[in-house]
Design a protein around this motif. Structure first.
Motif, mmCIF file in Angstrom:
data_model
loop_
_atom_site.group_PDB
_atom_site.id
_atom_site.type_symbol
_atom_site.label_atom_id
_atom_site.label_comp_id
_atom_site.label_asym_id
_atom_site.label_seq_id
_atom_site.Cartn_x
_atom_site.Cartn_y
_atom_site.Cartn_z
ATOM 1 N N ARG A 1 16.880 -41.697 59.943
ATOM 2 C CA ARG A 1 16.819 -42.461 61.182
ATOM 3 C C ARG A 1 17.634 -41.710 62.235
ATOM 4 N NH1 ARG A 1 13.402 -44.006 58.489
ATOM 5 N NH2 ARG A 1 12.943 -46.128 57.760
ATOM 6 N N GLU A 2 17.100 -41.602 63.449
ATOM 7 C CA GLU A 2 17.773 -40.878 64.521
ATOM 8 C C GLU A 2 17.730 -41.678 65.806
ATOM 9 O OE1 GLU A 2 17.215 -36.220 63.831
ATOM 10 O OE2 GLU A 2 15.272 -37.270 63.955
ATOM 11 N N PHE B 1 32.989 -35.745 62.900
ATOM 12 C CA PHE B 1 31.716 -36.163 63.466
ATOM 13 C C PHE B 1 30.775 -36.816 62.455
ATOM 14 C CE2 PHE B 1 33.091 -32.526 66.130
ATOM 15 C CZ PHE B 1 33.220 -33.189 67.339
ATOM 16 N N GLN B 2 31.209 -37.013 61.223
ATOM 17 C CA GLN B 2 30.319 -37.649 60.246
ATOM 18 C C GLN B 2 31.097 -38.356 59.152
ATOM 19 O OE1 GLN B 2 28.564 -34.886 57.031
ATOM 20 N NE2 GLN B 2 28.633 -33.574 58.863
ATOM 21 N N ARG B 3 30.412 -39.299 58.520
ATOM 22 C CA ARG B 3 30.983 -40.037 57.391
ATOM 23 C C ARG B 3 29.888 -40.228 56.344
ATOM 24 N NH1 ARG B 3 34.211 -44.815 60.695
ATOM 25 N NH2 ARG B 3 35.475 -43.390 61.941
ATOM 26 N N GLY B 4 30.297 -40.120 55.083
ATOM 27 C CA GLY B 4 29.370 -40.339 53.991
ATOM 28 C C GLY B 4 29.864 -41.446 53.079
ATOM 29 N N PHE B 5 28.933 -42.222 52.543
ATOM 30 C CA PHE B 5 29.274 -43.342 51.667
ATOM 31 C C PHE B 5 28.320 -43.389 50.485
ATOM 32 C CE2 PHE B 5 30.936 -44.289 55.770
ATOM 33 C CZ PHE B 5 32.148 -44.914 55.534
ATOM 34 N N ASP B 6 28.885 -43.620 49.298
ATOM 35 C CA ASP B 6 28.066 -43.854 48.112
ATOM 36 C C ASP B 6 27.815 -45.360 48.026
ATOM 37 O OD1 ASP B 6 27.195 -42.885 45.168
ATOM 38 O OD2 ASP B 6 28.171 -44.836 45.076
ATOM 39 N N HIS B 7 26.545 -45.729 48.029
ATOM 40 C CA HIS B 7 26.179 -47.146 47.933
ATOM 41 C C HIS B 7 25.294 -47.316 46.707
ATOM 42 C CE1 HIS B 7 25.279 -51.208 49.219
ATOM 43 N NE2 HIS B 7 23.990 -50.958 49.028
ATOM 44 N N GLU B 8 25.904 -47.698 45.597
ATOM 45 C CA GLU B 8 25.172 -47.960 44.350
ATOM 46 C C GLU B 8 24.333 -46.754 43.923
ATOM 47 O OE1 GLU B 8 23.004 -51.564 45.084
ATOM 48 O OE2 GLU B 8 24.824 -52.773 45.285
ATOM 49 N N GLY B 9 24.936 -45.553 43.990
ATOM 50 C CA GLY B 9 24.240 -44.349 43.544
ATOM 51 C C GLY B 9 23.370 -43.692 44.591
ATOM 52 N N THR B 10 23.377 -44.236 45.807
ATOM 53 C CA THR B 10 22.663 -43.663 46.939
ATOM 54 C C THR B 10 23.703 -43.092 47.899
ATOM 55 O OG1 THR B 10 20.775 -45.170 46.785
ATOM 56 C CG2 THR B 10 21.256 -44.269 48.950
ATOM 57 N N PRO C 1 29.023 -35.797 70.037
ATOM 58 C CA PRO C 1 29.892 -36.345 71.086
ATOM 59 C C PRO C 1 29.160 -37.185 72.132
ATOM 60 C CG PRO C 1 30.534 -34.098 70.600
ATOM 61 C CD PRO C 1 29.274 -34.362 69.814
ATOM 62 N N GLY C 2 27.917 -36.892 72.431
ATOM 63 C CA GLY C 2 27.174 -37.671 73.412
ATOM 64 C C GLY C 2 26.594 -38.969 72.878
ATOM 65 N N GLY C 3 26.795 -39.250 71.589
ATOM 66 C CA GLY C 3 26.302 -40.491 71.009
ATOM 67 C C GLY C 3 24.973 -40.381 70.297
ATOM 68 N N GLU C 4 24.421 -39.157 70.177
ATOM 69 C CA GLU C 4 23.169 -38.972 69.439
ATOM 70 C C GLU C 4 23.481 -39.003 67.938
ATOM 71 O OE1 GLU C 4 19.819 -35.495 68.695
ATOM 72 O OE2 GLU C 4 21.160 -35.350 70.417
ATOM 73 N N GLY C 5 22.846 -39.914 67.222
ATOM 74 C CA GLY C 5 23.176 -40.118 65.825
ATOM 75 C C GLY C 5 22.033 -39.798 64.877
ATOM 76 N N ARG C 6 22.425 -39.550 63.627
ATOM 77 C CA ARG C 6 21.445 -39.313 62.572
ATOM 78 C C ARG C 6 21.985 -39.934 61.287
ATOM 79 N NH1 ARG C 6 20.471 -33.457 62.059
ATOM 80 N NH2 ARG C 6 18.769 -33.805 63.533
ATOM 81 N N LEU C 7 21.162 -40.743 60.653
ATOM 82 C CA LEU C 7 21.475 -41.317 59.355
ATOM 83 C C LEU C 7 20.532 -40.717 58.330
ATOM 84 C CD1 LEU C 7 22.897 -43.452 57.526
ATOM 85 C CD2 LEU C 7 21.049 -45.037 58.178
ATOM 86 N N ASP D 1 17.343 -49.811 57.223
ATOM 87 C CA ASP D 1 16.916 -50.116 58.595
ATOM 88 C C ASP D 1 17.830 -51.180 59.201
ATOM 89 O OD1 ASP D 1 14.878 -48.270 58.930
ATOM 90 O OD2 ASP D 1 13.300 -49.657 58.258
ATOM 91 N N GLU D 2 18.198 -52.171 58.400
ATOM 92 C CA GLU D 2 19.118 -53.210 58.884
ATOM 93 C C GLU D 2 20.490 -52.606 59.203
ATOM 94 O OE1 GLU D 2 19.389 -56.446 56.170
ATOM 95 O OE2 GLU D 2 17.268 -56.984 56.340
ATOM 96 N N VAL D 3 20.963 -51.710 58.312
ATOM 97 C CA VAL D 3 22.250 -51.052 58.557
ATOM 98 C C VAL D 3 22.179 -50.220 59.836
ATOM 99 C CG1 VAL D 3 23.888 -49.359 57.672
ATOM 100 C CG2 VAL D 3 22.869 -51.037 56.103
ATOM 101 N N TRP D 4 21.079 -49.484 59.995
ATOM 102 C CA TRP D 4 20.913 -48.621 61.168
ATOM 103 C C TRP D 4 20.963 -49.437 62.452
ATOM 104 C CZ3 TRP D 4 21.621 -44.084 63.023
ATOM 105 C CH2 TRP D 4 20.887 -43.608 64.114
ATOM 106 N N GLU D 5 20.365 -50.603 62.456
ATOM 107 C CA GLU D 5 20.394 -51.445 63.649
ATOM 108 C C GLU D 5 21.813 -51.862 63.985
ATOM 109 O OE1 GLU D 5 18.050 -52.133 65.892
ATOM 110 O OE2 GLU D 5 16.897 -50.668 64.741
#
Length: 198
Positions: free
Chosen positions: A129-130, A148-157, A165-171, A191-195
């Protein structure tokens, strides 16, 4: 933003050096941790890891754009992946500069670390998602963090959120071994998290 920014990145993975070497030199393995799924992925892998890479077994790969990957044994089952792009890392001109390539390697090697820890032989499917986003914590256990980034393990994902810096994101969410129904459920969840982070 700069693709010229010098950097040195180190990521320690829980795998022997020969295993990590295969992950970095065999395209059929690279496609299960590098980047995200899209129609041009295999061509990108070939360009970066085959056509513009010069392997020096068992522990060094000269990459394009003066980058060098080194593998350093850190124990019988641990390996440090170090990638370097030469230059003055302490120069003030680079202090607050977002480096596209630097941030990419951080994310990619964390994806490799996660794959080797969680599902070394399972096929992956990614969710991308971008758009505008905020750099915030995501659900799960913290996996890695940089400016500029963070990673999380969510139940093996593994979910990696990067924001320029300008607010352009990528998940990028990396899943392993999901059938179509489970993948669709994962897409709906993220998708819910991204929102919530937009």
């Amino acid at each position: 933003m700069s693709m010229d920014k010098p950097f040195q990145i180190e990521v320690t993975v829980d795998a022997p050096r020969d295993v990590v070497w295969r992950e970095l030199t065999e395209p059929d393995r690279i496609k299960h941790w590098f980047g995200w799924d899209y129609d041009g992925l295999e061509g990108e892998i070939r360009f970066i890891f085959v056509e513009h890479a010069e392997p020096h077994p068992p522990d060094r790969i000269e990459m394009g754009m003066q980058q060098t990957i080194e593998l350093v044994e850190a124990g019988p089952e641990r390996t440090v992946i170090r990638i370097t792009k030469p230059g003055d890392l302490d120069a003030l001109e680079w202090k607050d500069v977002y480096g596209d390539i630097e941030e990419g390697w951080i994310a990619f090697f964390q994806q490799l670390r996660h794959r080797l820890a969680v599902a070394p032989d399972a096929p992956r499917r990614t969710i991308l998602r971008e758009g505008p986003a905020r750099l915030v914590d995501l659900p799960g256990t913290p996996w890695h963090a940089s400016r500029f980034q963070r990673g999380f393990d969510h139940e093996g994902t593994l979910a990696v959120l990067g924001v320029k810096p300008g607010g352009e994101g990528r998940l990028v969410v990396t899943t392993y071994g999901l059938d179509d129904d489970a993948y669709a459920a994962a897409e709906a969840y993220w998708d819910e998290v991204w929102e919530r982070v937009r």
